[in-house]
Design an enzyme around this catalytic site. Sequence first.
Site, short mmCIF file in Angstrom:
data_model
loop_
_atom_site.label_atom_id
_atom_site.label_comp_id
_atom_site.label_asym_id
_atom_site.label_seq_id
_atom_site.Cartn_x
_atom_site.Cartn_y
_atom_site.Cartn_z
N SER A 124 0.83 -1.20 0.00
CA SER A 124 0.00 0.00 0.00
C SER A 124 0.87 1.25 0.00
O SER A 124 1.98 1.24 0.52
CB SER A 124 -0.85 -0.03 1.28
OG SER A 124 -1.39 1.23 1.55
N TYR A 148 -1.67 -1.18 10.97
CA TYR A 148 -1.96 -1.73 9.63
C TYR A 148 -0.78 -1.47 8.70
O TYR A 148 -0.27 -2.38 8.03
CB TYR A 148 -3.24 -1.10 9.06
CG TYR A 148 -3.39 -1.33 7.57
CD1 TYR A 148 -3.69 -2.60 7.07
CD2 TYR A 148 -3.21 -0.29 6.66
CE1 TYR A 148 -3.79 -2.82 5.70
CE2 TYR A 148 -3.31 -0.50 5.29
CZ TYR A 148 -3.61 -1.76 4.82
OH TYR A 148 -3.70 -1.99 3.46
N LYS A 152 2.17 -3.98 6.63
CA LYS A 152 2.56 -3.94 5.20
C LYS A 152 4.07 -3.79 5.08
O LYS A 152 4.71 -4.47 4.28
CB LYS A 152 1.86 -2.78 4.49
CG LYS A 152 0.36 -2.96 4.33
CD LYS A 152 0.04 -4.09 3.37
CE LYS A 152 -1.42 -4.48 3.38
NZ LYS A 152 -1.70 -5.78 2.79
P1 NAD Z 1 -10.97 -6.99 1.38
O1 NAD Z 1 -11.15 -6.96 2.85
O2 NAD Z 1 -12.14 -6.75 0.52
O3 NAD Z 1 -10.28 -8.38 0.94
C1 NAD Z 1 -9.40 -9.09 1.77
C2 NAD Z 1 -9.91 -10.53 1.86
O4 NAD Z 1 -9.02 -11.28 2.69
C3 NAD Z 1 -11.30 -10.62 2.49
O5 NAD Z 1 -12.16 -11.33 1.61
C4 NAD Z 1 -11.08 -11.38 3.80
O6 NAD Z 1 -12.18 -12.21 4.12
C5 NAD Z 1 -9.80 -12.14 3.51
N1 NAD Z 1 -8.97 -12.48 4.68
C6 NAD Z 1 -8.54 -11.64 5.65
N2 NAD Z 1 -7.78 -12.33 6.54
C7 NAD Z 1 -7.73 -13.62 6.11
C8 NAD Z 1 -7.11 -14.80 6.60
N3 NAD Z 1 -6.40 -14.81 7.74
N4 NAD Z 1 -7.26 -15.96 5.89
C9 NAD Z 1 -7.98 -15.98 4.76
N5 NAD Z 1 -8.60 -14.88 4.26
C10 NAD Z 1 -8.47 -13.73 4.92
O7 NAD Z 1 -9.80 -5.93 1.05
P2 NAD Z 1 -9.30 -5.37 -0.35
O8 NAD Z 1 -9.63 -3.93 -0.41
O9 NAD Z 1 -9.70 -6.27 -1.44
O10 NAD Z 1 -7.72 -5.44 -0.10
C11 NAD Z 1 -6.94 -6.54 -0.57
C12 NAD Z 1 -5.49 -6.33 -0.13
O11 NAD Z 1 -5.02 -5.08 -0.66
C13 NAD Z 1 -5.31 -6.24 1.39
O12 NAD Z 1 -4.10 -6.88 1.73
C14 NAD Z 1 -5.21 -4.76 1.63
O13 NAD Z 1 -4.47 -4.46 2.79
C15 NAD Z 1 -4.50 -4.28 0.38
N6 NAD Z 1 -4.74 -2.85 0.08
C16 NAD Z 1 -6.04 -2.39 0.00
C17 NAD Z 1 -6.27 -1.02 -0.25
C18 NAD Z 1 -7.67 -0.48 -0.30
O14 NAD Z 1 -7.83 0.73 -0.12
N7 NAD Z 1 -8.70 -1.28 -0.56
C19 NAD Z 1 -5.18 -0.16 -0.44
C20 NAD Z 1 -3.89 -0.66 -0.38
C21 NAD Z 1 -3.68 -2.03 -0.12
N1 UFG Z 2 -12.13 11.91 3.66
C1 UFG Z 2 -13.12 12.82 3.99
N2 UFG Z 2 -14.29 12.35 4.53
C2 UFG Z 2 -14.52 11.02 4.75
C3 UFG Z 2 -13.49 10.10 4.40
C4 UFG Z 2 -12.30 10.58 3.88
O1 UFG Z 2 -12.95 14.02 3.79
O2 UFG Z 2 -15.59 10.66 5.25
C5 UFG Z 2 -10.87 12.40 3.04
C6 UFG Z 2 -9.60 12.06 3.83
O3 UFG Z 2 -9.35 13.07 4.78
C7 UFG Z 2 -8.56 11.98 2.71
C8 UFG Z 2 -9.36 11.47 1.51
O4 UFG Z 2 -10.72 11.74 1.80
O5 UFG Z 2 -8.08 13.28 2.40
C9 UFG Z 2 -9.19 9.97 1.27
O6 UFG Z 2 -9.48 9.27 2.47
P1 UFG Z 2 -9.66 7.66 2.49
O7 UFG Z 2 -10.02 7.28 3.88
O8 UFG Z 2 -10.60 7.25 1.41
O9 UFG Z 2 -8.22 7.10 2.05
P2 UFG Z 2 -6.78 7.32 2.70
O10 UFG Z 2 -5.92 7.93 1.63
O11 UFG Z 2 -6.85 8.01 4.00
O12 UFG Z 2 -6.31 5.83 2.99
C10 UFG Z 2 -6.54 4.76 2.08
C11 UFG Z 2 -6.63 3.45 2.87
C12 UFG Z 2 -5.29 3.15 3.50
C13 UFG Z 2 -4.24 3.12 2.44
C14 UFG Z 2 -4.21 4.42 1.66
C15 UFG Z 2 -3.22 4.33 0.54
O13 UFG Z 2 -7.62 3.55 3.87
O14 UFG Z 2 -5.32 1.89 4.11
O15 UFG Z 2 -5.52 4.68 1.13
O16 UFG Z 2 -3.46 3.18 -0.23
F1 UFG Z 2 -3.04 2.93 3.03
#
Ligand code: NAD
Ligand code: UFG
Length: 333
Positions: A124, A148, A152
């Site tokens: 991330s 979190y 990572k």
């Molecule tokens: P998500 O929660 O939709 O998907 C993750 C999946 O992993 C879920 O279906 C959950 O049930 C499963 N899971 C969690 N722990 C587990 C375990 N111990 N064993 C088996 N399954 C397990 O999340 P996502 O948004 O699809 O994210 C996927 C990956 O990308 C994650 O590692 C997350 O940290 C990373 N990521 C997500 C974002 C974002 O904003 N969505 C940004 C950067 C990185």
């Molecule tokens: N924001 C608002 N109101 C809300 C939610 C968010 O104004 O109700 C603003 C935040 O302050 C920020 C922007 O919208 O400026 C984006 O916020 P998000 O919560 O959607 O995303 P972040 O960039 O804070 O974080 C996300 C994931 C993290 C990840 C990061 C980079 O939550 O886990 O993107 O991938 F690490």
Amino acid sequence: MKILVTGGTGYIGSHTVVRLIENGFDSVIVDNLSNSKEDVVDKIRQITNVRPAFYKADLLDKESLSEIVKKEKPEAVIHFAGLKAVGESVALPLKYYHNNITGTLHLLEVMQENGIKDIVFSSSATVYGKPESVPIKEDFPLSATNPYGATKLMIEDILRDLYKADPTMNIAILRYFNPVGAHKSGLIGENPNGIPNNLVPYMMQVAAGKLEYLRVFGDDYNTKDGTGVRDYIHVEDLAGGHISALKKLAQRPGIVTYNLGTGIGYSVLDMVKEFSGVLGRELPYKICGRRPGDIDECYADTSLAKKEIGFAAEKNLKDMFVDGWNFQKTAER
Ligand code: NAD
Ligand code: UFG
């Protein structure tokens, strides 16, 4: 080629499984369904006409994982499974360290025991902490600001150490920026339980009338309009990045790390304006105080991914809102 997809019924995993199938890969999903539902497997079948193999299993249960790998014999792994809520990780750090770190260690051990050398890992942009400048390049300093993010960073370090010990491994660390939107079919997308933490899911629920207005967290940031700037990437583009990464691993590159973003930063008010245009009405919002831990600006330098794996996002902000809103409306029915 058969790919083990951990977390494959989740948001990004499900879109990636669709892309894998469309690109001729076989996929085997392992997910404990802690943050997703099994009906996603059927939705993937509806989109692709192929039902991927699915195992409800927890990465914390190494024995089950080992049995699945011995039976299915995947040649590579895409590792999405993990917990991802920043606020919850601050309240429940042990849960996050245990699930994300121990789960990954089990996965890597099982890979080693079965001679599987190729892995794509979901990292991330959070690993850049508070970046000194934007756009962010892959060689910028790394730090964690919450448990979190620490998981990572630790997993990245584990992968770098593993590669040093075994240079026959091929590892792609993908650092996602802000994934949003949904599959154009409206069948799969992101549907968080309870009140969403992230901006776009929150905006969707305001538009659906479930929440009254968007709270804009701060208008005094050092950005063009004072609201936070992020790099939002369509989840379908992001899914495509995993196919590009797998193709790179087939060339046996060792360890590689890429930003997956669009390279464009949009402010919260840009997002409100774009979504209001898609809705044909104003999305209600109020300016509120800053959210602790937020940074001013975060967007990617995408040139390395473009040069080395030919990755470039194709969808724009309007596509992200049109597809996200289509999914939201389908999910309500
Ligand atoms: P998500 O929660 O939709 O998907 C993750 C999946 O992993 C879920 O279906 C959950 O049930 C499963 N899971 C969690 N722990 C587990 C375990 N111990 N064993 C088996 N399954 C397990 O999340 P996502 O948004 O699809 O994210 C996927 C990956 O990308 C994650 O590692 C997350 O940290 C990373 N990521 C997500 C974002 C974002 O904003 N969505 C940004 C950067 C990185
Ligand atoms: N924001 C608002 N109101 C809300 C939610 C968010 O104004 O109700 C603003 C935040 O302050 C920020 C922007 O919208 O400026 C984006 O916020 P998000 O919560 O959607 O995303 P972040 O960039 O804070 O974080 C996300 C994931 C993290 C990840 C990061 C980079 O939550 O886990 O993107 O991938 F690490």
